[in-house]
Design a protein around this motif. Structure first.
Motif, short mmCIF file in Angstrom:
data_model
loop_
_atom_site.label_atom_id
_atom_site.label_comp_id
_atom_site.label_asym_id
_atom_site.label_seq_id
_atom_site.Cartn_x
_atom_site.Cartn_y
_atom_site.Cartn_z
N TYR A 11 -101.43 41.07 -58.71
CA TYR A 11 -102.38 40.44 -58.61
C TYR A 11 -101.91 39.80 -57.14
O TYR A 11 -103.56 38.95 -56.84
N SER A 13 -100.77 34.95 -57.89
CA SER A 13 -101.83 33.95 -58.09
C SER A 13 -101.52 32.72 -57.46
O SER A 13 -100.60 32.58 -56.57
N TYR A 23 -107.90 31.38 -52.72
CA TYR A 23 -107.71 32.60 -53.34
C TYR A 23 -108.78 32.82 -53.45
O TYR A 23 -108.67 34.31 -53.61
N TYR A 24 -109.56 32.21 -54.57
CA TYR A 24 -111.18 33.60 -54.22
C TYR A 24 -111.40 33.66 -53.40
O TYR A 24 -112.02 34.70 -53.89
N ARG A 28 -112.95 37.40 -53.55
CA ARG A 28 -114.41 37.94 -53.16
C ARG A 28 -114.78 38.97 -51.87
O ARG A 28 -116.11 39.63 -51.79
N ARG A 31 -118.14 38.31 -49.80
CA ARG A 31 -118.83 37.98 -50.23
C ARG A 31 -119.20 36.64 -50.65
O ARG A 31 -118.23 35.93 -50.70
N LEU A 41 -112.98 27.81 -61.73
CA LEU A 41 -111.84 28.61 -61.83
C LEU A 41 -110.99 27.30 -61.68
O LEU A 41 -109.74 27.68 -62.47
N ARG A 44 -109.79 25.65 -64.13
CA ARG A 44 -109.03 26.53 -65.66
C ARG A 44 -107.58 25.98 -65.29
O ARG A 44 -106.84 26.65 -66.05
N TYR A 45 -107.63 26.09 -63.68
CA TYR A 45 -106.45 26.28 -63.44
C TYR A 45 -105.30 24.81 -63.87
O TYR A 45 -104.22 25.07 -64.24
N LEU A 56 -96.68 31.72 -63.42
CA LEU A 56 -96.49 33.13 -63.22
C LEU A 56 -96.20 33.63 -62.08
O LEU A 56 -95.25 34.73 -62.08
N TYR A 118 -104.78 48.69 -54.20
CA TYR A 118 -102.94 48.52 -53.61
C TYR A 118 -102.70 49.52 -53.25
O TYR A 118 -101.80 49.08 -52.06
N HIS A 164 -108.17 43.97 -68.82
CA HIS A 164 -109.73 43.27 -67.82
C HIS A 164 -110.52 44.16 -67.68
O HIS A 164 -110.65 45.65 -67.66
N SER A 205 -116.09 39.33 -64.99
CA SER A 205 -116.42 37.80 -63.85
C SER A 205 -117.62 37.81 -63.48
O SER A 205 -118.23 39.34 -64.13
N TRP A 211 -120.48 44.59 -66.93
CA TRP A 211 -119.25 45.56 -67.11
C TRP A 211 -118.80 45.50 -67.77
O TRP A 211 -119.71 45.74 -69.49
N HIS A 242 -100.41 34.81 -67.26
CA HIS A 242 -101.25 34.61 -66.19
C HIS A 242 -102.49 33.83 -66.97
O HIS A 242 -102.49 34.27 -67.96
N LEU A 243 -103.43 33.76 -65.25
CA LEU A 243 -104.52 33.17 -66.18
C LEU A 243 -105.46 33.86 -67.58
O LEU A 243 -106.40 32.88 -68.47
O1 FEC Z 1 -102.89 34.18 -63.05
C1 FEC Z 1 -103.06 34.05 -61.97
O2 FEC Z 1 -103.51 33.30 -61.61
C2 FEC Z 1 -103.96 35.66 -61.18
C3 FEC Z 1 -104.78 36.13 -62.97
C4 FEC Z 1 -105.87 37.59 -62.73
C5 FEC Z 1 -104.66 38.90 -62.53
C6 FEC Z 1 -106.28 39.32 -62.46
C7 FEC Z 1 -106.46 40.95 -63.22
C8 FEC Z 1 -107.25 41.90 -62.69
N1 FEC Z 1 -108.13 42.07 -61.92
C9 FEC Z 1 -109.24 42.37 -61.75
C10 FEC Z 1 -110.19 42.53 -61.52
C11 FEC Z 1 -110.59 42.00 -61.52
C12 FEC Z 1 -112.80 41.99 -60.68
C13 FEC Z 1 -112.60 40.58 -60.24
C14 FEC Z 1 -112.16 39.53 -60.90
C15 FEC Z 1 -112.20 38.35 -60.29
C16 FEC Z 1 -111.08 38.13 -60.68
C17 FEC Z 1 -111.50 36.04 -60.37
C18 FEC Z 1 -109.82 35.77 -60.89
C19 FEC Z 1 -109.36 37.00 -61.31
N2 FEC Z 1 -109.67 37.73 -61.08
FE1 FEC Z 1 -108.98 40.17 -61.64
N3 FEC Z 1 -107.18 38.78 -62.50
C20 FEC Z 1 -107.12 37.47 -62.17
C21 FEC Z 1 -107.38 36.31 -60.98
N4 FEC Z 1 -110.38 40.73 -61.08
C22 FEC Z 1 -109.10 34.03 -61.04
C23 FEC Z 1 -111.93 35.38 -60.02
C24 FEC Z 1 -113.01 34.62 -60.42
C25 FEC Z 1 -113.29 34.87 -62.13
O3 FEC Z 1 -113.57 35.71 -62.07
O4 FEC Z 1 -112.73 33.88 -62.90
C26 FEC Z 1 -114.41 40.04 -59.42
C27 FEC Z 1 -114.48 39.76 -58.32
C28 FEC Z 1 -115.51 40.05 -57.67
O5 FEC Z 1 -115.85 39.28 -57.37
O6 FEC Z 1 -116.63 40.60 -56.97
C29 FEC Z 1 -113.27 43.50 -60.10
C30 FEC Z 1 -108.41 43.14 -62.71
C31 FEC Z 1 -107.10 43.38 -63.05
C32 FEC Z 1 -105.94 44.11 -63.96
C33 FEC Z 1 -104.99 44.82 -62.46
C34 FEC Z 1 -103.92 44.08 -62.03
O7 FEC Z 1 -103.83 43.51 -62.02
O8 FEC Z 1 -104.08 44.24 -60.51
C35 FEC Z 1 -109.08 45.60 -62.82
C36 FEC Z 1 -103.65 39.27 -63.88
#
Ligand code: FEC
Length: 293
Positions: A11, A13, A23-24, A28, A31, A41, A44-45, A56, A118, A164, A205, A211, A242-243
């Motif tokens: 993903y 970090s 990163y955020y 997005r 968007r 966010l 949290r970090y 990480l 990916y 997730h 999110s 969701w 990770h987070l």
């Molecule tokens: O430790 C780190 O810095 C990164 C941790 C991290 C992992 C991770 C894995 C997945 N995500 C998946 C789906 C979404 C969708 C959205 C989305 C948003 C966030 C945000 C953060 C974040 N994700 Fe994540 N994800 C990680 C971190 N994720 C930060 C933005 C802030 C928040 O919402 O907290 C929504 C996007 C949007 O806004 O449209 C959807 C999925 C996985 C597992 C598969 C993978 O690892 O790729 C699915 C790790």
């Protein structure tokens, strides 16, 4: 020089707190971002102590070097939302002379919204310049299942498998994500001899659409109401610290459990442990067998 190389994807970090806004924005994809969500966010970090360096990213790098040793092939990391980008990893692989590239994501379950993304980044970057052996999912890999089963075997706690969450609309699109997650949970419980278990999602999110649920926080309420006293969280949808693990489980879920009088523990994540690296190596070998030299 080797004709094959691996692009190991994750993903991504931010390396330091100052990187979080960019990163955020990448997550997005153009968007809008609410200032309150960005502040949250960053907080949290910061709470995890990621000011100038991110553990990480060190884990991912350790996994990369260990996988390179196990396979005796070049392994390049490519991140979906941060650097080094998947496209950079592909250029490194091609620059090293690879004509076959195995693409493996450090996330075991397929969804068009996750692994599909990916795959597109990898395919677009390769652009026909090498054969690609992309691993779509490894949610039922026997080595992976056995590793997790060993971590839950013998527990007297109620096991909650987690992953997730994703927007619920994926189900209408016939996405296999939820079924694959439930299959991993079932296989791990069966092999680990665990009868008392449930599944819940985590890390939803605030995007304004429904969701997949139940969310782990609501689920803990239900378990407490049911009289459960001890919970062991087994996050089957993630493989490293990770987070989403260190904040959403170790902080948020732990806090809710405390309020409910529940004792909550979680399994150790596989990270870069040798047994897990062997699991990844076996998956890559099988993928490369599909595109012989
Ligand atoms: O430790 C780190 O810095 C990164 C941790 C991290 C992992 C991770 C894995 C997945 N995500 C998946 C789906 C979404 C969708 C959205 C989305 C948003 C966030 C945000 C953060 C974040 N994700 Fe994540 N994800 C990680 C971190 N994720 C930060 C933005 C802030 C928040 O919402 O907290 C929504 C996007 C949007 O806004 O449209 C959807 C999925 C996985 C597992 C598969 C993978 O690892 O790729 C699915 C790790």
């Amino acid at each position: 020089m080797s004709d094959a190389a691996v692009v190991l994807m994750a993903y991504g970090s931010p390396e330091r707190v100052a990187d979080v806004p960019a990163y955020y924005a990448d997550i997005r994809g153009g968007r809008p971002i609410s200032p309150a969500h960005l502040d949250d966010l960053v907080a949290r970090y910061r709470a995890l102590g990621i000011e100038d360096a991110n553990p990480l990213n060190a884990i991912t790098e350790a996994t990369r070097t260990a996988l390179e040793r196990a396979l005796d092939l070049p392994v390049h990391t490519g991140m979906k939302h941060w650097t080094p980008r998947i496209a950079e990893a592909v250029e490194r692989a091609l620059g090293g002379g690879a004509t076959r590239i195995a693409g493996l994501v450090l996330a075991p379950h397929y969804s068009r919204l996750s692994i599909g993304g990916y795959r597109k980044l990898l395919d677009d970057a390769v652009a026909g310049r090498a054969e690609v052996a992309f691993v779509e999912s490894w949610h039922d890999d026997p080595g992976f299942v056995a590793l997790l089963a060993d971590r839950v075997r013998g527990t007297d706690a109620h096991v909650v498998f987690t992953a997730h969450s994703l927007p619920a609309r994926i189900l209408e699109e016939g996405d296999p994500y939820r079924d694959q997650l439930l299959e991993t949970a079932r296989l791990v419980a069966e092999q680990g001899g665990v009868e008392d278990w449930t599944f819940s999602f985590q890390s939803e999110s605030p995007t304004g659409e429904p969701w997949l649920g139940p969310d782990i926080l609501d689920h803990l309420d239900e378990l407490a109401a049911r009289g459960v006293e001890r919970v062991l969280v087994c996050p089957v949808g993630f493989v490293s610290d990770h987070l989403e693990i260190r904040w959403d489980i170790d902080h948020e879920a732990q806090e809710r459990a405390g309020e409910l009088g529940l004792a909550l523990e979680r399994i150790e994540m596989p990270n870069d442990e040798p047994r897990f690296v062997e699991v990844l190596a076996a998956i890559v070998r099988r993928a490369l067998d599909r595109v012989p030299a």
